[in-house]
Design an enzyme around this catalytic site. Structure first.
Site, PDB file in Angstrom:
ATOM      1  CG  ASP A   8      -9.954  -0.063   5.187  1.00  0.00           C
ATOM      2  OD1 ASP A   8      -9.964   0.008   4.475  1.00  0.00           O
ATOM      3  OD2 ASP A   8      -9.075   0.053   6.354  1.00  0.00           O
TER       4      ASP A   8
ATOM      5  CD  GLN B 203      -3.538  -4.333   6.445  1.00  0.00           C
ATOM      6  OE1 GLN B 203      -3.585  -3.603   6.318  1.00  0.00           O
ATOM      7  NE2 GLN B 203      -4.041  -5.550   5.547  1.00  0.00           N
TER       8      GLN B 203
ATOM      9  CE  LYS C 174      -3.974  -2.078   1.998  1.00  0.00           C
ATOM     10  NZ  LYS C 174      -4.544  -2.776   3.540  1.00  0.00           N
TER      11      LYS C 174
HETATM   12  N1  GUN Z   1      -6.767  -6.289   6.306  1.00  0.00           N
HETATM   13  C1  GUN Z   1      -7.486  -7.663   5.171  1.00  0.00           C
HETATM   14  N2  GUN Z   1      -8.612  -6.716   4.659  1.00  0.00           N
HETATM   15  C2  GUN Z   1      -8.090  -5.234   4.912  1.00  0.00           C
HETATM   16  C3  GUN Z   1      -8.619  -3.665   4.652  1.00  0.00           C
HETATM   17  O1  GUN Z   1      -9.455  -4.443   3.172  1.00  0.00           O
HETATM   18  N3  GUN Z   1      -8.602  -3.124   5.547  1.00  0.00           N
HETATM   19  C4  GUN Z   1      -8.445  -3.117   6.570  1.00  0.00           C
HETATM   20  N4  GUN Z   1      -7.604  -1.992   7.230  1.00  0.00           N
HETATM   21  N5  GUN Z   1      -7.444  -4.344   6.682  1.00  0.00           N
HETATM   22  C5  GUN Z   1      -7.656  -5.180   5.974  1.00  0.00           C
END
Ligand code: GUN
Length: 305
Positions: free
Chosen positions: A126, A103, A59
């Site tokens: 998100d 995350q 990311k």
């Molecule tokens: N962990 C797995 N998928 C995601 C996501 O789309 N966002 C976040 N913040 N954590 C994750």
């Protein structure tokens, strides 16, 4: 954005994601030139889960590629909830940060729900805050942040079937807050007739066979078989599962989706591969959401992806 194979068209998520990222880059440079605003994203990771570290690193890389200001906060496994909430509070108030992503999963001693609801909705790229969930659920899709995986999946469906899914049936397998529920809401907002299936659903194969659009988001490797697929259906495989691959050598593994790809590709009209399908689209949509957050903060027109 699809190539012909033996049966189904393969929907190439890498190519589509490159399209989205190219549009984000162009809009980022416009935004900087016209307003002096550079989109800023903060990614927070707590603990040392190897898969999470890989996701977070990619990311950050993609954000820099887009020309964003990108910061990563890496906190130790034993970080207290109060310290994490303090960090979010400071990011909420930092004008250089337009998007905040914590995350998941978080360590057990931290209340994930409380953490997510502490992020201000305007920076919730998100799309997990109740405000954004509620906007999506009430059809106010244009002003919501939509969770990145379903948002990316929806772009793939639109490229295949158009923006109006009137008359089409969709079955979403999986009812998670991150994928299944927002996916169902997006499909509904596009006029599809939607059923959400899950582990307690009776005769899942028969239900799946009714779907013009089948989205699999269960996290069970190759669960969806070829005879679950309606001929010609559009199949979106959200799963990313690592399985043993002894054929590649001792101790080797490979990634597979929730769909048995080899079987399904013979029956479907179009299908996303794993890897190279939904995965790249998820990161691209995070970039798009962050750009949108920065445009809103700067009071300029929002590009449409
Ligand atoms: N962990 C797995 N998928 C995601 C996501 O789309 N966002 C976040 N913040 N954590 C994750």
């Amino acid at each position: 954005m699809a190539t012909e194979t033996s049966g189904a068209k393969v929907i190439d998520g890498k190519l589509l994601a490159e399209d989205v990222v190219a549009a984000v880059k162009a809009a980022t440079s416009d935004l900087l030139n016209t307003t002096g605003t550079k989109p800023g994203i903060a990614v927070v990771i707590v603990g040392e889960d190897p898969a999470s570290q890989v996701y977070v690193a990619s990311k950050g890389r993609k954000a820099r590629e887009c020309g964003f200001h990108s910061v990563q906060h890496t906190l130790t496994e034993d970080t207290s909830e109060a310290d994490l909430l303090d960090l979010i509070d400071s990011l909420n108030n930092d004008p250089a940060i337009h998007g905040i992503l914590v995350q998941l999963p978080l360590p057990k001693h931290i209340d994930e729900g409380r953490v997510i609801q502490t992020i201000v909705p305007d920076k919730d790229v998100d799309g997990f805050h109740y405000i954004n969930v509620g906007k999506l659920g009430t059809g106010a899709v244009d002003s919501a942040f939509v969770p990145c995986t379903p948002a990316g999946s929806m772009i793939m469906i639109e490229r295949q079937l158009g923006r109006d899914l009137s008359g089409l049936t969709a079955v979403v397998i999986g009812r998670s807050n991150i994928v299944g529920k927002p996916m169902a809401n997006l499909l509904l907002a596009a006029n599809a007739t939607v059923t959400v299936a899950h582990s307690r659903t009776k005769d899942l194969p028969a239900l799946a066979r009714t779907a013009d659009i089948l989205v699999a988001a269960v996290g069970r490797p190759q669960m969806v078989k070829g005879d679950w697929i309606k001929p010609g259906a559009t199949v979106i495989d959200v799963g990313i599962n690592r399985i043993d691959a002894p054929e590649k050598g001792e101790g080797k593994t490979r990634l597979v989706g929730d769909v048995d790809y080899a079987e399904a590709a013979k029956v479907a009209g179009a299908i996303t591969p794993v890897p190279g399908g939904v995965g790249p689209m998820t990161i691209a949509m995070l970039m798009a959401n962050t750009l949108v957050a920065a445009c809103r903060a700067a009071g300029v027109q929002i590009p449409k992806f």
